[in-house]
Motif scaffolding. Structure first.
Motif, PDB file in Angstrom:
ATOM      1  N   ARG A 135       5.614   0.985  -5.657  1.00 12.03           N
ATOM      2  CA  ARG A 135       4.173   0.972  -5.927  1.00 12.03           C
ATOM      3  C   ARG A 135       3.772   2.157  -6.789  1.00 12.03           C
ATOM      4  NH1 ARG A 135      -0.656   3.088  -3.726  1.00 12.03           N
ATOM      5  NH2 ARG A 135      -2.411   1.610  -3.907  1.00 12.03           N
ATOM      6  N   TRP A 136       4.267   3.344  -6.472  1.00 11.08           N
ATOM      7  CA  TRP A 136       3.886   4.525  -7.245  1.00 11.08           C
ATOM      8  C   TRP A 136       4.500   4.503  -8.639  1.00 11.08           C
ATOM      9  CZ3 TRP A 136      -0.170   6.675  -5.468  1.00 11.08           C
ATOM     10  CH2 TRP A 136      -0.405   6.700  -4.084  1.00 11.08           C
ATOM     11  N   ARG A 141       0.800  -1.224   0.000  1.00 10.71           N
ATOM     12  CA  ARG A 141       0.000   0.000   0.000  1.00 10.71           C
ATOM     13  C   ARG A 141       0.830   1.269   0.000  1.00 10.71           C
ATOM     14  NH1 ARG A 141      -4.427  -0.272  -1.994  1.00 10.71           N
ATOM     15  NH2 ARG A 141      -5.295   1.399  -0.719  1.00 10.71           N
ATOM     16  N   GLN A 142       2.137   1.160   0.079  1.00 11.49           N
ATOM     17  CA  GLN A 142       2.980   2.339   0.064  1.00 11.49           C
ATOM     18  C   GLN A 142       4.336   1.967  -0.504  1.00 11.49           C
ATOM     19  OE1 GLN A 142       3.407   3.620   4.115  1.00 11.49           O
ATOM     20  NE2 GLN A 142       4.078   1.620   4.862  1.00 11.49           N
TER      21      GLN A 142
END
Length: 453
Positions: A236-237, A231-232
Motif C-alpha cells: 500500500r505504501w 489500510r496497511q
C-alpha cells in the motif's frame, strides 16, 4: 425421491439392512490459483525485454483458459453474453478478409479479444471464492509498477532500441512486417527520427505511446482502490509513493485522450460521491487532482501539447480516416471488411480502421459487432456503479474511462485485458457488497422459530 436397487445377494442372516442415506455432496472445487495472473501481469518487464509482451500475451491467456477448463463450474461475469456475441460476429467477419496475408493480424486481434474475456472470467471467479478478495487485485498493482518503471526508462533513455530474442526467433519475413516489427522490437519512447527537435513520448512496455496513456488511465483507479481496500502493508505504501512518481512519464506521453478519459472518470466519480455523501471518495479525488496540479508546475504540459499539435497533422489525419470509415462501411455494414485496409485516398499514412477501437470494430467487423462491443462496456459501467464502498466507486470509473477512450485509442492489445481485469474485480466487489447489505437488512429470526427443512 429416487430409489437405489437392492443388492443381488441376500444379507447374512440376523444382519439388518443398512439404511440408504443421501449421497454426500461433492467436494467444492479447488480455488483458482493467483500465480497465473501474477505471471501474466506481474512479469511485464520480463516479457517486454524478451520481445514477447505482445505475441506471448495470448499464450498466457491460454494458460488461464486451461486452468478454467480443468476447474469446471466457473461462473461468467454479468453481461458476458454481449461479449460472446461480439466474438461470434468477429469470427464470421473473417469471411470478408481481402487476402490470406491479413489472416495473421486478424488472428492476433481475435486472440486479444478472447484473452480479455478469459482474464475477466478468471478474475471474477477467483475474487468470488475468496474471503479476502483484495489479493486478487495485487497482479494489477504489479502491472502498474511496470508502467511506472518502464515509463521512467522512456523518460531517461528515450532513444533506447534493441533487438529482442523474439525478433531473432521469428522468420525474417514475419519479423520485418511493420505490424509485427513494432511488437517485437524493443523501444522505450515514440518520437520522430526526422525531426530536428523531436518530442520524446514514453511508450514502454507498449509499441505506441497512446497505448501507454490508455493503460495508465485504466490502472490508476485500481491503484487508488487498492489503497482503500488495504489500510496497511508495504505494498500500500509503495503504491502511494508511486502515484506522484508516475506523473512524469504519464504527462510526457502528451496523450490528450488520456487526460480527457481521466477527467471524465473523475467527474462521474465526483457526482456519485456528492449524491451519496461519501466524504472519503471526495477527499481522494481532491488528493489526486492536487497531485496532478502540482506536477504541472514542473512539467509544462499545456505548452508541450500545443507544440506537438502545431508540429503535426494528427487531427487532420484522424478526421480523414474517420470520414473514410463512415463512407466505406455503408457498403458492408453487417460484417465490415475483416481488418483495416491500407489505401492512398486519405492524408494519413495509417490504414483505414485504425486510430481508435470504435473505428476498428466498425470497419473491420460491422455495425452489429460495434453495438455488442459498446454494450458490454455500458453494461459494465451500470453494474459497477452499484458499488457502495469508496474502493468500489473508484473501480466503477474504469468502464467510463474505456468508453471515453474508444473513439481515440485502439484496444486490440493488452489494455483490453487490463480493462476486463478491473471490471471483473469491480463486479465481484459490488456483488459482495450487495449480499452483505442484504444480510444486514434481513430481520433477525425470533427465538424458537422453526427452520423449514
Amino acid at each position: 425421491m429416487s430409489l437405489t436397487r437392492a443388492p443381488a445377494t441376500e444379507p447374512p442372516p440376523g444382519d439388518a439392512a443398512a439404511p440408504l442415506g443421501p449421497a454426500p455432496p461433492p467436494p467444492p472445487p479447488a480455488r483458482l490459483p493467483l500465480w497465473p495472473l501474477a505471471l501474466m501481469f506481474g512479469l511485464v518487464p520480463l516479457w517486454w525485454s524478451l520481445g514477447a509482451f505482445y505475441l506471448g500475451w495470448p499464450l498466457l491467456g491460454a494458460l488461464l483458459l486451461a486452468l478454467l477448463l480443468t476447474r469446471g463450474r466457473v461462473p461468467l461475469p454479468p453481461a458476458a453474453g454481449s461479449w460472446l456475441l461480439f466474438l461470434a460476429i468477429v469470427v464470421v467477419s473473417a469471411t470478408q478478409l481481402s487476402s490470406p496475408a491479413s489472416l495473421l493480424t486478424f488472428a492476433l486481434r481475435l486472440a486479444f479479444y478472447l484473452t480479455a474475456l478469459v482474464v475477466g472470467v478468471y478474475v471474477y471467479a477467483a475474487a468470488r471464492e475468496r474471503a479476502d478478495l483484495v489479493a486478487v487485485l495485487t497482479p494489477l498493482c504489479a502491472f502498474w509498477f511496470a508502467l511506472v518503471v518502464l515509463g521512467w526508462l522512456g523518460v531517461l533513455v528515450p532513444r533506447l532500441a534493441m533487438t529482442t530474442p523474439m525478433e531473432v526467433l521469428l522468420p525474417a519475413g514475419v519479423a520485418r512486417t511493420p505490424f509485427i516489427q513494432d511488437m517485437v522490437h524493443l523501444t522505450t519512447a515514440e518520437y520522430s527520427e526526422r525531426s530536428l527537435n523531436p518530442i520524446y513520448r514514453p511508450a514502454a512496455p507498449f509499441s505506441y505511446t497512446n497505448n501507454y496513456g490508455s493503460a495508465y488511465a485504466m490502472t490508476l483507479p485500481c491503484v487508488v482502490a487498492y489503497t482503500m481496500l488495504r489500510r496497511q502493508g508495504l505494498l500500500r505504501w509503495m503504491l502511494l509513493a508511486s502515484l506522484p512518481l508516475s506523473l512524469a512519464p504519464a504527462f510526457l506521453t502528451l496523450n490528450r485522450a488520456m487526460f480527457l478519459s481521466l477527467g471524465a472518470g473523475l467527474a462521474v466519480l465526483g457526482v456519485r460521491a456528492s449524491m451519496r455523501g461519501n466524504v472519503r471518495v471526495a477527499a481522494s479525488i481532491v488528493g489526486v487532482v492536487v497531485i496532478g496540479a502540482l506536477a504541472t508546475l514542473v512539467i509544462p504540459i499545456t505548452d508541450l501539447i500545443s507544440q506537438r499539435v502545431d508540429s503535426s497533422d494528427t487531427n487532420t489525419d484522424r478526421l480523414s480516416l474517420y470520414t473514410e470509415v463512415i463512407r466505406r462501411v455503408q457498403d458492408s455494414p453487417w460484417l465490415g471488411y475483416g481488418a483495416p485496409v491500407n489505401v492512398d485516398t486519405v492524408s494519413a499514412a495509417a490504414p483505414i480502421g485504425t486510430q481508435g477501437q470504435l473505428w476498428m470494430v466498425l470497419f473491420s467487423h460491422g455495425v452489429p459487432a460495434l453495438v455488442c462491443f459498446l454494450a458490454w462496456f455500458v453494461a459494465a459501467a451500470v453494474i459497477c456503479a452499484r458499488a457502495t464502498s469508496a474502493a468500489g466507486q473508484w473501480l466503477a470509473v474504469v468502464p467510463v474511462v474505456c468508453l471515453v477512450q474508444v473513439p481515440f485509442y485502439g484496444m486490440a492489445n493488452q489494455n483490453l485485458s487490463v480493462a476486463f481485469f478491473a471490471v471483473a474485480f469491480a463486479m465481484a466487489l459490488a456483488e459482495r457488497e450487495r449480499l452483505a447489505s442484504a444480510q444486514r437488512q434481513r430481520p433477525p429470526r425470533p427465538p424458537g422459530t422453526a427452520v423449514p427443512a
